[in-house]
Design a protein around this motif. Structure first.
Motif, short mmCIF file in Angstrom:
data_model
loop_
_atom_site.label_atom_id
_atom_site.label_comp_id
_atom_site.label_asym_id
_atom_site.label_seq_id
_atom_site.Cartn_x
_atom_site.Cartn_y
_atom_site.Cartn_z
N GLU A 94 -89.80 -17.45 8.21
CA GLU A 94 -88.37 -17.21 8.46
C GLU A 94 -87.50 -18.22 7.72
O GLU A 94 -86.47 -17.86 7.14
CB GLU A 94 -88.10 -17.28 9.97
CG GLU A 94 -88.78 -16.18 10.77
CD GLU A 94 -88.49 -16.28 12.26
OE1 GLU A 94 -87.67 -17.15 12.64
OE2 GLU A 94 -89.09 -15.52 13.03
N THR A 95 -87.92 -19.48 7.73
CA THR A 95 -87.15 -20.52 7.05
C THR A 95 -87.13 -20.28 5.54
O THR A 95 -86.08 -20.36 4.89
CB THR A 95 -87.74 -21.90 7.35
OG1 THR A 95 -87.65 -22.15 8.76
CG2 THR A 95 -86.98 -23.00 6.61
N LEU A 96 -88.30 -20.00 4.97
CA LEU A 96 -88.40 -19.74 3.53
C LEU A 96 -87.57 -18.53 3.12
O LEU A 96 -86.90 -18.54 2.07
CB LEU A 96 -89.87 -19.53 3.15
CG LEU A 96 -90.77 -20.76 3.23
CD1 LEU A 96 -92.24 -20.35 3.32
CD2 LEU A 96 -90.56 -21.68 2.02
N THR A 97 -87.59 -17.50 3.94
CA THR A 97 -86.81 -16.29 3.65
C THR A 97 -85.32 -16.61 3.65
O THR A 97 -84.56 -16.12 2.80
CB THR A 97 -87.12 -15.19 4.69
OG1 THR A 97 -88.52 -14.87 4.64
CG2 THR A 97 -86.32 -13.93 4.40
N GLY A 98 -84.91 -17.44 4.60
CA GLY A 98 -83.50 -17.84 4.66
C GLY A 98 -83.08 -18.63 3.44
O GLY A 98 -81.97 -18.44 2.92
N TRP A 99 -83.95 -19.50 2.94
CA TRP A 99 -83.63 -20.26 1.74
C TRP A 99 -83.42 -19.34 0.54
O TRP A 99 -82.46 -19.51 -0.21
CB TRP A 99 -84.74 -21.26 1.43
CG TRP A 99 -84.81 -22.41 2.39
CD1 TRP A 99 -83.83 -22.84 3.24
CD2 TRP A 99 -85.93 -23.28 2.60
NE1 TRP A 99 -84.26 -23.92 3.97
CE2 TRP A 99 -85.53 -24.22 3.59
CE3 TRP A 99 -87.20 -23.37 2.05
CZ2 TRP A 99 -86.39 -25.22 4.04
CZ3 TRP A 99 -88.06 -24.37 2.48
CH2 TRP A 99 -87.66 -25.29 3.48
N LEU A 100 -84.32 -18.39 0.35
CA LEU A 100 -84.18 -17.47 -0.79
C LEU A 100 -82.86 -16.71 -0.69
O LEU A 100 -82.16 -16.51 -1.70
CB LEU A 100 -85.35 -16.49 -0.82
CG LEU A 100 -86.71 -17.06 -1.25
CD1 LEU A 100 -87.78 -15.98 -1.16
CD2 LEU A 100 -86.64 -17.61 -2.67
N ARG A 101 -82.51 -16.29 0.50
CA ARG A 101 -81.25 -15.57 0.69
C ARG A 101 -80.07 -16.48 0.36
O ARG A 101 -79.13 -16.07 -0.35
CB ARG A 101 -81.16 -15.08 2.14
CG ARG A 101 -79.89 -14.26 2.43
CD ARG A 101 -79.89 -13.74 3.85
NE ARG A 101 -79.99 -14.82 4.84
CZ ARG A 101 -81.04 -15.03 5.61
NH1 ARG A 101 -82.11 -14.27 5.52
NH2 ARG A 101 -81.03 -16.04 6.49
N ASP A 102 -80.11 -17.70 0.83
CA ASP A 102 -79.01 -18.63 0.58
C ASP A 102 -78.91 -19.02 -0.90
O ASP A 102 -77.81 -19.29 -1.39
CB ASP A 102 -79.18 -19.90 1.43
CG ASP A 102 -79.08 -19.61 2.92
OD1 ASP A 102 -78.38 -18.65 3.28
OD2 ASP A 102 -79.70 -20.34 3.71
N TRP A 103 -80.03 -19.05 -1.58
CA TRP A 103 -80.03 -19.40 -3.00
C TRP A 103 -79.67 -18.21 -3.89
O TRP A 103 -79.52 -18.37 -5.10
CB TRP A 103 -81.41 -19.92 -3.42
CG TRP A 103 -81.84 -21.18 -2.73
CD1 TRP A 103 -81.03 -22.12 -2.15
CD2 TRP A 103 -83.18 -21.63 -2.53
NE1 TRP A 103 -81.78 -23.13 -1.61
CE2 TRP A 103 -83.10 -22.87 -1.83
CE3 TRP A 103 -84.43 -21.13 -2.88
CZ2 TRP A 103 -84.24 -23.60 -1.47
CZ3 TRP A 103 -85.57 -21.85 -2.52
CH2 TRP A 103 -85.47 -23.07 -1.82
N GLY A 104 -79.58 -17.02 -3.30
CA GLY A 104 -79.30 -15.83 -4.11
C GLY A 104 -80.48 -15.45 -4.97
O GLY A 104 -80.32 -14.80 -6.02
N ALA A 105 -81.69 -15.82 -4.54
CA ALA A 105 -82.91 -15.53 -5.31
C ALA A 105 -83.53 -14.22 -4.87
O ALA A 105 -83.25 -13.71 -3.78
CB ALA A 105 -83.92 -16.66 -5.13
#
Length: 202
Positions: A94-105
């Motif tokens: 969940e944390t990793l998925t949130g980072w990708l979303r926040d980074w626009g990746a």
């Protein structure tokens, strides 16, 4: 009894490591939406994105493997270990998925059986990923056979995750991602040691 106590001590140590880092990982996963996007993007690099994109499906497969244990494993120790793996890696996904979303990746690739890795270099080089055939064999195994196969495959799987995490430590720059990478190394190396101990007992 000595081996059982030693294994229990090893599992307790792993659980302590996981709990020590769990708060940090989940806290990190909950804060990015409140931080300015420009700051998040500035703090991450290509290695961080690669780490997240690779670790998500890697963790997902470990969770999928672990969910087979309750009904198939013979050893209670294997069942306990599988439960621990699922509990630790689910929140990290969940944390990793949130980072990708926040980074626009781009999102992480699917772990559908049809797109699973082929040997150690599946999913673009993610080490330790099981093939679809290996997953099917694990699903069909029962009892002591399942225990041995699960431990063998999960050791290889964990070793791949440790390698990926070390790459993040050396090449990444997003602080929380590097912190998670260290947590993965500490936790999964301890689990590797515990699983090797179980194999030695079988």
């Amino acid at each position: 009894m000595k081996r059982t106590r030693a294994f229990a001590a090893a599992i307790s140590a792993v659980a302590a490591i996981a709990l020590a880092g769990c708060g940090n990982g989940q806290e990190t996963g909950s804060t990015p939406p409140e931080a300015p996007a420009s700051q998040e993007q500035a703090a991450s690099n290509a290695a961080d994105v690669t780490f997240a994109q690779g670790m998500i499906p890697h963790h997902q497969q470990a969770v999928e493997m672990s969910r087979l244990a309750p009904e198939r494993a013979q050893s209670q120790q294997v069942k306990d270990l599988a439960k621990q793996i699922e509990a630790a890696q689910g929140p990290e996904i969940e944390t990793l998925t949130g980072w990708l979303r926040d980074w626009g990746a781009a999102p992480a690739p699917s772990t559908d059986h049809s797109s699973m890795g082929h040997g150690d270099m599946g999913h673009g080089g993610m080490g330790g990923m099981m093939t679809a055939d290996e997953m099917e064999q694990l699903e069909q195994a029962r009892g002591a056979e399942f225990d041995r196969m699960f431990l063998d495959l999960m050791i290889k799987h964990h070793e791949g995750a440790v390698t990926m995490a070390r790459t993040e430590l050396s090449e990444g720059q997003f602080p929380a991602a590097k912190q998670m990478a260290q947590q993965i190394i500490d936790t999964q190396q301890a689990e590797i040691d515990a699983m090797r101990g179980l194999l030695a007992q079988s």
